[in-house]
Write an enzyme that holds these catalytic residues in place. Structure first.
Site, PDB file in Angstrom:
ATOM      1  N   ASP A  74       0.821  -1.213   0.000  1.00  0.00           N
ATOM      2  CA  ASP A  74       0.000   0.000   0.000  1.00  0.00           C
ATOM      3  C   ASP A  74       0.855   1.264   0.000  1.00  0.00           C
ATOM      4  O   ASP A  74       0.524   2.255  -0.649  1.00  0.00           O
ATOM      5  CB  ASP A  74      -0.930  -0.003   1.211  1.00  0.00           C
ATOM      6  CG  ASP A  74      -2.089  -0.986   1.054  1.00  0.00           C
ATOM      7  OD1 ASP A  74      -2.198  -1.600  -0.022  1.00  0.00           O
ATOM      8  OD2 ASP A  74      -2.867  -1.128   2.010  1.00  0.00           O
ATOM      9  N   GLY A  75       1.964   1.225   0.743  1.00  0.00           N
ATOM     10  CA  GLY A  75       2.839   2.385   0.771  1.00  0.00           C
ATOM     11  C   GLY A  75       3.412   2.696  -0.606  1.00  0.00           C
ATOM     12  O   GLY A  75       3.510   3.866  -1.004  1.00  0.00           O
ATOM     13  N   ASP A 177      -2.920  12.962  21.485  1.00  0.00           N
ATOM     14  CA  ASP A 177      -1.636  12.809  20.792  1.00  0.00           C
ATOM     15  C   ASP A 177      -1.697  13.403  19.388  1.00  0.00           C
ATOM     16  O   ASP A 177      -0.670  13.728  18.803  1.00  0.00           O
ATOM     17  CB  ASP A 177      -1.264  11.328  20.679  1.00  0.00           C
ATOM     18  CG  ASP A 177      -0.674  10.778  21.974  1.00  0.00           C
ATOM     19  OD1 ASP A 177      -0.550  11.541  22.945  1.00  0.00           O
ATOM     20  OD2 ASP A 177      -0.337   9.583  21.999  1.00  0.00           O
ATOM     21  N   THR A 188      -9.101   2.340   6.420  1.00  0.00           N
ATOM     22  CA  THR A 188      -8.486   1.064   6.800  1.00  0.00           C
ATOM     23  C   THR A 188      -6.992   1.207   7.054  1.00  0.00           C
ATOM     24  O   THR A 188      -6.282   0.200   7.122  1.00  0.00           O
ATOM     25  CB  THR A 188      -8.725   0.006   5.702  1.00  0.00           C
ATOM     26  OG1 THR A 188      -8.328   0.545   4.435  1.00  0.00           O
ATOM     27  CG2 THR A 188     -10.184  -0.395   5.642  1.00  0.00           C
ATOM     28  N   ALA A 189      -6.519   2.447   7.208  1.00  0.00           N
ATOM     29  CA  ALA A 189      -5.093   2.685   7.449  1.00  0.00           C
ATOM     30  C   ALA A 189      -4.888   3.225   8.862  1.00  0.00           C
ATOM     31  O   ALA A 189      -5.328   2.614   9.833  1.00  0.00           O
ATOM     32  CB  ALA A 189      -4.551   3.633   6.372  1.00  0.00           C
ATOM     33  N   LEU A 192      -7.968   3.478  11.212  1.00  0.00           N
ATOM     34  CA  LEU A 192      -8.442   2.208  11.762  1.00  0.00           C
ATOM     35  C   LEU A 192      -7.613   1.783  12.968  1.00  0.00           C
ATOM     36  O   LEU A 192      -8.147   1.304  13.974  1.00  0.00           O
ATOM     37  CB  LEU A 192      -8.401   1.122  10.683  1.00  0.00           C
ATOM     38  CG  LEU A 192      -8.842  -0.278  11.108  1.00  0.00           C
ATOM     39  CD1 LEU A 192     -10.306  -0.298  11.513  1.00  0.00           C
ATOM     40  CD2 LEU A 192      -8.592  -1.290   9.983  1.00  0.00           C
ATOM     41  N   ALA A 212      -5.485   8.778  20.705  1.00  0.00           N
ATOM     42  CA  ALA A 212      -5.332   8.689  22.166  1.00  0.00           C
ATOM     43  C   ALA A 212      -5.817   9.951  22.865  1.00  0.00           C
ATOM     44  O   ALA A 212      -5.049  10.629  23.550  1.00  0.00           O
ATOM     45  CB  ALA A 212      -3.865   8.399  22.529  1.00  0.00           C
TER      46      ALA A 212
END
Length: 295
Positions: A74-75, A177, A188-189, A192, A212
Site C-alpha cells: 500500500d505504501g 496525541d 483502513t489505514a 483504523l 489517544a
C-alpha cells in the site's frame, strides 16, 4: 494500451515476478514502459536485456502510459499516486507486501490480471482525495492525500491541543496525541489503527479520528465529503507535525490554520473481476474465520 511499470526496488521479491511480466509483455507484443529505477534494477540483475531496459525506460511514468502497474504494498501505491501527481491515469496495485488494502492483486495473479486488462474486463474506481492549505510556511511535503492528513505530536512527551472548526462552526478542541482526517480509502489505514470506523470506498465522507484523546468521551466522527475543516494547534512548548499519507512536515510555530477540503481530482484504482472491498476485508482482516482449538 501502454502499460507503465513501477514498484519498490528495495523489496528483494520484486524482481523475479516483475521480469516474468516484462517477458510476457514482450512475447505478446504489448506496449510498455519501465520507470527508470525499475529498468536499471532489471538490467543490473541480468533479468531483462540491457538494451530492452534502456529502450523502455522513462523518468516520468505519469505521462508515459495508459495504466500503471505498481509493485509493492500500500505504501508503494501511495508513493506511485503522488509520483504521478493529480492526473486520471488508473493504478493497479500488485501486492508483494504484507496487508494490501490498496495493492490488492496478489503477485501470483499478475498474468490473470494482464489477461483481464487485455480483454477490457476491469473497472476503475474513483477514490476521494483531500487537499490542504495553511496560512503560514513552511511548505508541505505534499498538499494532497489519498489516505489521510494527520496533526501529530512530534515524539516529545505531552499532548497537543487541536482546535477544529467545520464549515465555520466550532466542533471540538481535542486534547490528544493528535488528530487524523481520513478519506474512506484511508479508513483502513492509520485511522483504523486508532479506533476509527471502516468506511466503504464509494461513501462520500471524511473521518475525524482523535489519537489517544485525553477524554474518553471524545470519539471519531464521520462528516460529509464537501465540508471545510479548519484545524490549529494551540500554544504549547513543543513542535508538532502535519503529515500527508505518512509524509511529515515539522512545525515550530503554533496557531497556524490548516484548512482541509475535498480535492478537485481523484485517484483512480483498477479493479478486476472478483475483487470487492468486502472480499478484501474478509481476507485481510480474517472476518468470519473461526479459530480451531483442536477440541
Amino acid at each position: 494500451m501502454v502499460y507503465s511499470i513501477t514498484g519498490n526496488p528495495t523489496k528483494p521479491n520484486l524482481w523475479a515476478p516483475l521480469s516474468e511480466l516484462v517477458h510476457r509483455l514482450l512475447d505478446d507484443g504489448l506496449d510498455f514502459v519501465l520507470h527508470e529505477p525499475i529498468a536499471d534494477g532489471l538490467a543490473e540483475r541480468d533479468l531483462v536485456d540491457d538494451a530492452i531496459c534502456r529502450d523502455h525506460a522513462v523518468r516520468d511514468i505519469a505521462e508515459a502510459g495508459d495504466l500503471i502497474f505498481s509493485f509493492g504494498g500500500d505504501g508503494t501505491l501511495l508513493r506511485t499516486a503522488h509520483l504521478t501527481g493529480p492526473n486520471d491515469t488508473p493504478l493497479l496495485g500488485v501486492n508483494i507486501g504484507r496487508l494490501g488494502f490498496l495493492a490488492d492483486i496478489e503477485i501470483d495473479r499478475i498474468h490473470d490480471a494482464l489477461d483481464a486488462l487485455e480483454a477490457g474486463d476491469y473497472d476503475v474506481e474513483e477514490r476521494l482525495v483531500l487537499e490542504a492549505t495553511s496560512d503560514s510556511p513552511p511548505a508541505f511535503d505534499t498538499e494532497w492525500a489519498v489516505n489521510e492528513f494527520a496533526l501529530d505530536r512530534s515524539g516529545a512527551a505531552g499532548l497537543i491541543e487541536i482546535e477544529v472548526v467545520v464549515n465555520g462552526t466550532p466542533l471540538n478542541t481535542y486534547w490528544a496525541d493528535g488528530l487524523i482526517i481520513a478519506t474512506p480509502t484511508g479508513s483502513t489505514a492509520y485511522s483504523l489503527s486508532t479506533g476509527g470506523p471502516i468506511i466503504a470506498p464509494g461513501v462520500e465522507a471524511v473521518i475525524l479520528t482523535p489519537i489517544a484523546p485525553h477524554t474518553l468521551t471524545v470519539r471519531p466522527i464521520v462528516l460529509p465529503a464537501d465540508v471545510t475543516i479548519t484545524c490549529r494547534v494551540l500554544e504549547n512548548d513543543q513542535p508538532y507535525v502535519f503529515a500527508a499519507d505518512g509524509r511529515s512536515t515539522m512545525f515550530e510555530e503554533h496557531a497556524i490554520r490548516f484548512t482541509v477540503e475535498r480535492a478537485a481530482h481523484t485517484v483512480n484504482l483498477v479493479k478486476l473481476p472478483g475483487q470487492h472491498f468486502f472480499h478484501t476485508l474478509r481476507s485481510k482482516l480474517m472476518w468470519g474465520v473461526r479459530r480451531s482449538d483442536g477440541g
